[in-house]
Write a protein that holds these residues in place. Structure first.
Motif, PDB file in Angstrom:
ATOM      1  N   PRO A 196       0.622 -13.156   1.383  1.00 51.15           N
ATOM      2  CA  PRO A 196       1.007 -13.201  -0.028  1.00 51.15           C
ATOM      3  C   PRO A 196      -0.072 -12.596  -0.914  1.00 51.15           C
ATOM      4  CG  PRO A 196       0.181 -15.343   0.644  1.00 51.15           C
ATOM      5  CD  PRO A 196       0.195 -14.476   1.886  1.00 51.15           C
ATOM      6  N   ALA A 197       0.309 -12.312  -2.151  1.00 48.96           N
ATOM      7  CA  ALA A 197      -0.639 -11.713  -3.090  1.00 48.96           C
ATOM      8  C   ALA A 197      -0.396 -12.218  -4.492  1.00 48.96           C
ATOM      9  CB  ALA A 197      -0.521 -10.185  -3.057  1.00 48.96           C
ATOM     10  N   LEU A 198      -1.470 -12.272  -5.251  1.00 52.12           N
ATOM     11  CA  LEU A 198      -1.427 -12.528  -6.679  1.00 52.12           C
ATOM     12  C   LEU A 198      -1.881 -11.241  -7.364  1.00 52.12           C
ATOM     13  CD1 LEU A 198      -0.969 -14.780  -8.841  1.00 52.12           C
ATOM     14  CD2 LEU A 198      -3.433 -15.213  -8.703  1.00 52.12           C
ATOM     15  N   THR A 199      -1.027 -10.666  -8.187  1.00 47.95           N
ATOM     16  CA  THR A 199      -1.359  -9.412  -8.859  1.00 47.95           C
ATOM     17  C   THR A 199      -2.230  -9.709 -10.065  1.00 47.95           C
ATOM     18  OG1 THR A 199       0.712  -8.382  -8.146  1.00 47.95           O
ATOM     19  CG2 THR A 199      -0.423  -7.389 -10.019  1.00 47.95           C
ATOM     20  N   THR A 200      -3.443  -9.148 -10.069  1.00 45.06           N
ATOM     21  CA  THR A 200      -4.382  -9.429 -11.147  1.00 45.06           C
ATOM     22  C   THR A 200      -4.647  -8.224 -12.042  1.00 45.06           C
ATOM     23  OG1 THR A 200      -6.259  -8.966  -9.674  1.00 45.06           O
ATOM     24  CG2 THR A 200      -5.510 -11.256  -9.833  1.00 45.06           C
ATOM     25  N   THR A 201      -4.274  -7.016 -11.613  1.00 44.67           N
ATOM     26  CA  THR A 201      -4.396  -5.851 -12.490  1.00 44.67           C
ATOM     27  C   THR A 201      -3.173  -4.958 -12.354  1.00 44.67           C
ATOM     28  OG1 THR A 201      -5.541  -4.439 -10.863  1.00 44.67           O
ATOM     29  CG2 THR A 201      -6.913  -5.821 -12.293  1.00 44.67           C
ATOM     30  N   LEU A 202      -2.821  -4.325 -13.455  1.00 49.47           N
ATOM     31  CA  LEU A 202      -1.736  -3.346 -13.501  1.00 49.47           C
ATOM     32  C   LEU A 202      -2.217  -2.149 -14.320  1.00 49.47           C
ATOM     33  CD1 LEU A 202       1.002  -5.904 -14.514  1.00 49.47           C
ATOM     34  CD2 LEU A 202       1.107  -4.581 -12.397  1.00 49.47           C
ATOM     35  N   ARG A 203      -1.896  -0.965 -13.873  1.00 49.82           N
ATOM     36  CA  ARG A 203      -2.258   0.202 -14.676  1.00 49.82           C
ATOM     37  C   ARG A 203      -1.337   0.336 -15.884  1.00 49.82           C
ATOM     38  NH1 ARG A 203      -3.625   5.199 -10.546  1.00 49.82           N
ATOM     39  NH2 ARG A 203      -1.524   4.769  -9.787  1.00 49.82           N
ATOM     40  N   GLY A 204      -1.878   0.874 -16.959  1.00 47.38           N
ATOM     41  CA  GLY A 204      -1.063   1.249 -18.098  1.00 47.38           C
ATOM     42  C   GLY A 204      -0.480   2.632 -17.887  1.00 47.38           C
ATOM     43  N   SER A 205       0.257   3.123 -18.873  1.00 44.56           N
ATOM     44  CA  SER A 205       0.855   4.445 -18.705  1.00 44.56           C
ATOM     45  C   SER A 205       1.192   5.078 -20.047  1.00 44.56           C
ATOM     46  CB  SER A 205       2.131   4.368 -17.846  1.00 44.56           C
ATOM     47  OG  SER A 205       3.165   3.723 -18.565  1.00 44.56           O
ATOM     48  N   LYS A 255     -10.870   6.142 -18.583  1.00 43.37           N
ATOM     49  CA  LYS A 255     -11.602   5.129 -17.842  1.00 43.37           C
ATOM     50  C   LYS A 255     -11.262   5.180 -16.355  1.00 43.37           C
ATOM     51  CE  LYS A 255     -12.075   1.710 -21.546  1.00 43.37           C
ATOM     52  NZ  LYS A 255     -11.768   0.316 -21.972  1.00 43.37           N
ATOM     53  N   ALA A 256     -12.246   4.813 -15.545  1.00 43.33           N
ATOM     54  CA  ALA A 256     -12.049   4.691 -14.100  1.00 43.33           C
ATOM     55  C   ALA A 256     -13.110   3.752 -13.555  1.00 43.33           C
ATOM     56  CB  ALA A 256     -12.133   6.048 -13.416  1.00 43.33           C
ATOM     57  N   THR A 257     -12.704   2.805 -12.705  1.00 41.77           N
ATOM     58  CA  THR A 257     -13.646   1.909 -12.045  1.00 41.77           C
ATOM     59  C   THR A 257     -13.250   1.765 -10.583  1.00 41.77           C
ATOM     60  OG1 THR A 257     -12.332  -0.047 -12.646  1.00 41.77           O
ATOM     61  CG2 THR A 257     -14.108   0.579 -14.155  1.00 41.77           C
ATOM     62  N   ASP A 258     -14.088   1.095  -9.823  1.00 41.05           N
ATOM     63  CA  ASP A 258     -13.790   0.864  -8.412  1.00 41.05           C
ATOM     64  C   ASP A 258     -12.926  -0.380  -8.250  1.00 41.05           C
ATOM     65  OD1 ASP A 258     -15.291   3.050  -7.588  1.00 41.05           O
ATOM     66  OD2 ASP A 258     -17.141   1.875  -7.457  1.00 41.05           O
ATOM     67  N   ALA A 259     -11.950  -0.297  -7.370  1.00 43.01           N
ATOM     68  CA  ALA A 259     -11.097  -1.443  -7.060  1.00 43.01           C
ATOM     69  C   ALA A 259     -11.786  -2.362  -6.058  1.00 43.01           C
ATOM     70  CB  ALA A 259      -9.766  -0.963  -6.489  1.00 43.01           C
ATOM     71  N   PRO A 260     -11.354  -3.620  -5.969  1.00 44.99           N
ATOM     72  CA  PRO A 260     -11.914  -4.514  -4.948  1.00 44.99           C
ATOM     73  C   PRO A 260     -11.687  -3.953  -3.546  1.00 44.99           C
ATOM     74  CG  PRO A 260     -10.607  -5.745  -6.548  1.00 44.99           C
ATOM     75  CD  PRO A 260     -10.366  -4.296  -6.823  1.00 44.99           C
ATOM     76  N   GLU A 261     -12.565  -4.323  -2.643  1.00 45.47           N
ATOM     77  CA  GLU A 261     -12.471  -3.847  -1.267  1.00 45.47           C
ATOM     78  C   GLU A 261     -11.468  -4.694  -0.483  1.00 45.47           C
ATOM     79  OE1 GLU A 261     -13.741  -1.224   0.233  1.00 45.47           O
ATOM     80  OE2 GLU A 261     -14.721  -0.529  -1.601  1.00 45.47           O
ATOM     81  N   SER A 286     -12.418   5.228  -3.041  1.00 44.33           N
ATOM     82  CA  SER A 286     -11.570   4.475  -2.125  1.00 44.33           C
ATOM     83  C   SER A 286     -10.092   4.696  -2.453  1.00 44.33           C
ATOM     84  CB  SER A 286     -11.898   2.982  -2.192  1.00 44.33           C
ATOM     85  OG  SER A 286     -11.408   2.401  -3.394  1.00 44.33           O
ATOM     86  N   ILE A 287      -9.257   4.526  -1.455  1.00 41.88           N
ATOM     87  CA  ILE A 287      -7.820   4.720  -1.669  1.00 41.88           C
ATOM     88  C   ILE A 287      -7.298   3.742  -2.712  1.00 41.88           C
ATOM     89  CG2 ILE A 287      -5.549   4.516  -0.585  1.00 41.88           C
ATOM     90  CD1 ILE A 287      -6.768   5.633   1.965  1.00 41.88           C
ATOM     91  N   LEU A 288      -7.726   2.479  -2.638  1.00 37.19           N
ATOM     92  CA  LEU A 288      -7.228   1.502  -3.597  1.00 37.19           C
ATOM     93  C   LEU A 288      -7.711   1.789  -5.012  1.00 37.19           C
ATOM     94  CD1 LEU A 288      -7.346  -1.847  -1.594  1.00 37.19           C
ATOM     95  CD2 LEU A 288      -5.406  -0.330  -2.026  1.00 37.19           C
ATOM     96  N   SER A 289      -8.913   2.347  -5.155  1.00 43.29           N
ATOM     97  CA  SER A 289      -9.351   2.760  -6.492  1.00 43.29           C
ATOM     98  C   SER A 289      -8.449   3.857  -7.032  1.00 43.29           C
ATOM     99  CB  SER A 289     -10.804   3.249  -6.454  1.00 43.29           C
ATOM    100  OG  SER A 289     -11.681   2.192  -6.112  1.00 43.29           O
ATOM    101  N   ARG A 290      -8.078   4.795  -6.179  1.00 49.21           N
ATOM    102  CA  ARG A 290      -7.181   5.875  -6.606  1.00 49.21           C
ATOM    103  C   ARG A 290      -5.807   5.342  -6.992  1.00 49.21           C
ATOM    104  NH1 ARG A 290      -8.193  10.175  -1.777  1.00 49.21           N
ATOM    105  NH2 ARG A 290      -9.681   8.672  -0.897  1.00 49.21           N
ATOM    106  N   LEU A 291      -5.385   4.253  -6.328  1.00 51.27           N
ATOM    107  CA  LEU A 291      -4.057   3.700  -6.583  1.00 51.27           C
ATOM    108  C   LEU A 291      -4.032   2.680  -7.718  1.00 51.27           C
ATOM    109  CD1 LEU A 291      -2.810   3.111  -2.922  1.00 51.27           C
ATOM    110  CD2 LEU A 291      -2.246   5.024  -4.424  1.00 51.27           C
ATOM    111  N   ARG A 325      -0.875   7.614 -15.527  1.00 50.45           N
ATOM    112  CA  ARG A 325      -1.183   6.201 -15.269  1.00 50.45           C
ATOM    113  C   ARG A 325      -2.642   5.960 -15.609  1.00 50.45           C
ATOM    114  NH1 ARG A 325       3.648   3.249 -14.136  1.00 50.45           N
ATOM    115  NH2 ARG A 325       5.111   4.890 -13.544  1.00 50.45           N
ATOM    116  N   LEU A 326      -2.916   4.787 -16.196  1.00 46.77           N
ATOM    117  CA  LEU A 326      -4.203   4.529 -16.820  1.00 46.77           C
ATOM    118  C   LEU A 326      -4.908   3.320 -16.222  1.00 46.77           C
ATOM    119  CD1 LEU A 326      -2.912   4.843 -20.494  1.00 46.77           C
ATOM    120  CD2 LEU A 326      -3.844   6.667 -19.060  1.00 46.77           C
ATOM    121  N   HIS A 327      -6.215   3.306 -16.345  1.00 44.71           N
ATOM    122  CA  HIS A 327      -7.009   2.137 -15.979  1.00 44.71           C
ATOM    123  C   HIS A 327      -6.422   0.896 -16.659  1.00 44.71           C
ATOM    124  CE1 HIS A 327     -10.399  -0.714 -16.205  1.00 44.71           C
ATOM    125  NE2 HIS A 327     -10.849  -0.108 -15.122  1.00 44.71           N
TER     126      HIS A 327
END
Length: 456
Positions: A196-205, A255-261, A286-291, A325-327
């Motif tokens: 399971p997952a809890l979504t804690t971030t969503l990109r804007g657009s 803006k751009a930051t690194d996603a969690p590993e 990282s792939i998740l940072s790009r996504l 799509r935005l940070h």
């Protein structure tokens, strides 16, 4: 993770068993909802959206909720409430009953509005996104058999798939009926089958239309080609400047930051996306940072002569639609200004470039700490038998930020029933039935856990 001890193991198992016993009826009601083609786009029959709202309202009334259907100039939304024990917290449950168009019917293996089970998955438009979210809420209510451990309010939107245009008006006019200590927004996905997952971030657009003009009328390509630029070639060169040679977005100031590993490699990305063999990934990091946390620029449409109908002409104008799509914490207005500057600065050969904003939406970043989040993670672990992970989503769900702004003191829990193979919005959308049961159990357990929390 150590689960907060507000429920005994016997209580947890009793709720899980109750949900398991309820699933045949929950599934039957889900299939009935899925058969209603509640596409909210103007070009589809809006009587079906009304029918879907009424069916949703009846399901909630049957669970003892005081229900109304509201519409503030948009599609019908369903609102309801039921009181729990005095002094108990209030939980708002969100989902949406409208769906995407089915698309080309020949791309579906079965009728999109006739739910069909294959290999443990239920196929149909809306079977996952998001009528399963509606039914997860209903299942959680049924699991407590009219003895809810906390007060519940519910909001089932009717136009999420067309950008929730009337949601600000609904929140303004009816927001007092939706006040809550915790808000469960069931329109996201889990990390993997069994996790399971809890979504804690969503990109804007932002979505924008760029128009390029080079001539005041089309002219013969043989007589004037080589000296005069055509608009389509000019547009192609302009669009190519959106990325650098490595595939990173080249618009300055975003803006751009690194996603969690997390464990997410290229092989998994290729499998989940359908990337063709030999096609390389774009971007760096990282792939998740790009996504999840870096910007992404995609050309989603171009107006140009069709290949089979094209003549030997220098096209005078051409246009394209860009989805940026935005940070999660990027101001869409800042991004819009940056895109405008970029397209103006890189206009090839002095071409006339016009840019029009089509749509914008904020991202979301939760400070997912505190007792409500602790209980949510514990409920996930109760239902799945494994700890959840915190994830980001590369897509945008603008209504999440709308709720966060309207209810700043509420804990926002973005959950969902989907998995990486759901194919929401595409042909052969499907729901994993095992994950659906666990989602229903997790929500029922969450209500129980929140109701059992010490009251100050």
């Amino acid at each position: 993770m150590t689960s907060p001890d507000v429920l005994s193991q016997d209580q947890i198992q009793t709720i899980r068993d109750r949900v398991r016993d309820l699933m045949p009826g929950v599934r039957a009601d889900l299939e009935a909802l899925t058969r209603i083609p509640s596409v909210s786009l103007d070009s589809f029959d809006q009587a079906q959206v009304q029918r879907s709202a009424e069916a949703t309202a009846e399901l909630l009334r049957a669970e003892g909720l005081d229900v109304e259907i509201v519409s503030e100039g948009g599609r019908p939304a369903v609102m309801g409430h039921v009181a729990g024990p005095e002094g108990s917290p209030t939980v708002l449950l969100y989902a949406h009953h409208d769906v995407q168009p089915p698309g080309a019917l020949e791309d579906w293996d079965t009728d999109p509005f006739e739910p069909t089970e294959r290999d443990g998955r239920l196929y149909g438009r809306g079977a996952a996104d998001d009528k399963a979210g509606v039914m997860a809420h209903v299942a959680a209510l049924r699991a407590h058999s009219g003895e809810l451990p906390c007060s519940v309010r519910i909001f089932v939107e009717g136009e999420e798939e067309i950008a929730s245009e009337s949601l600000p008006r609904i929140l303004s006019e009816h927001g007092d009926k939706l006040e809550a200590d915790a808000i469960v927004l069931a329109d996201s996905l889990n990390w993997a089958i069994g996790t399971p997952a809890l979504t804690t971030t969503l990109r804007g657009s932002i979505r924008a239309v760029v128009t390029v003009r080079t001539l005041d009328h089309g002219v013969h390509s043989g007589m004037f080609g080589g000296a005069c630029p055509d608009a389509l070639t000019t547009l192609a060169r302009l669009l190519a400047t959106l990325h650098d040679d490595q595939g990173d977005v080249a618009i300055e100031g975003l803006k751009a930051t690194d996603a969690p590993e997390l464990d997410y490699d290229e092989a998994r990305l290729r499998e989940e996306s359908g990337l063709l063999p030999g096609t390389e990934l774009i971007g760096t990091g990282s792939i998740l940072s790009r996504l999840w946390t870096k910007p992404a620029a995609v050309v989603i449409g171009i107006d140009a002569p069709a290949v089979d109908e094209a003549g030997n002409v220098l096209n005078a104008s051409a246009r394209a639609k860009i989805n940026l799509r935005l940070h999660p914490q990027e101001d869409p207005q800042d991004a819009w200004a940056a895109l405008q500057r970029h397209l103006a600065d890189y206009a090839p050969w002095g071409a006339t470039v016009e840019v029009e904003l089509d749509e914008q939406g904020w991202g979301f970043a939760a400070d997912a700490q505190g007792p409500v989040y602790d209980q949510a993670r514990a409920a996930f672990a109760d239902a799945w038998g494994t700890d959840p992970v915190d994830v980001g989503i590369g897509g945008s769900i603008p209504f999440v930020q709308a709720f966060a702004e309207r209810f700043p003191d509420a804990a926002i829990l973005v959950t969902g029933v989907e998995d990486p193979d759901t194919r929401a919005h595409g042909a052969n959308e499907s729901l994993h039935l095992g994950e659906f049961e666990r989602t229903c159990a997790a929500e029922a357990l969450l209500l129980a856990r929140l109701g059992a929390m010490p009251r100050g």
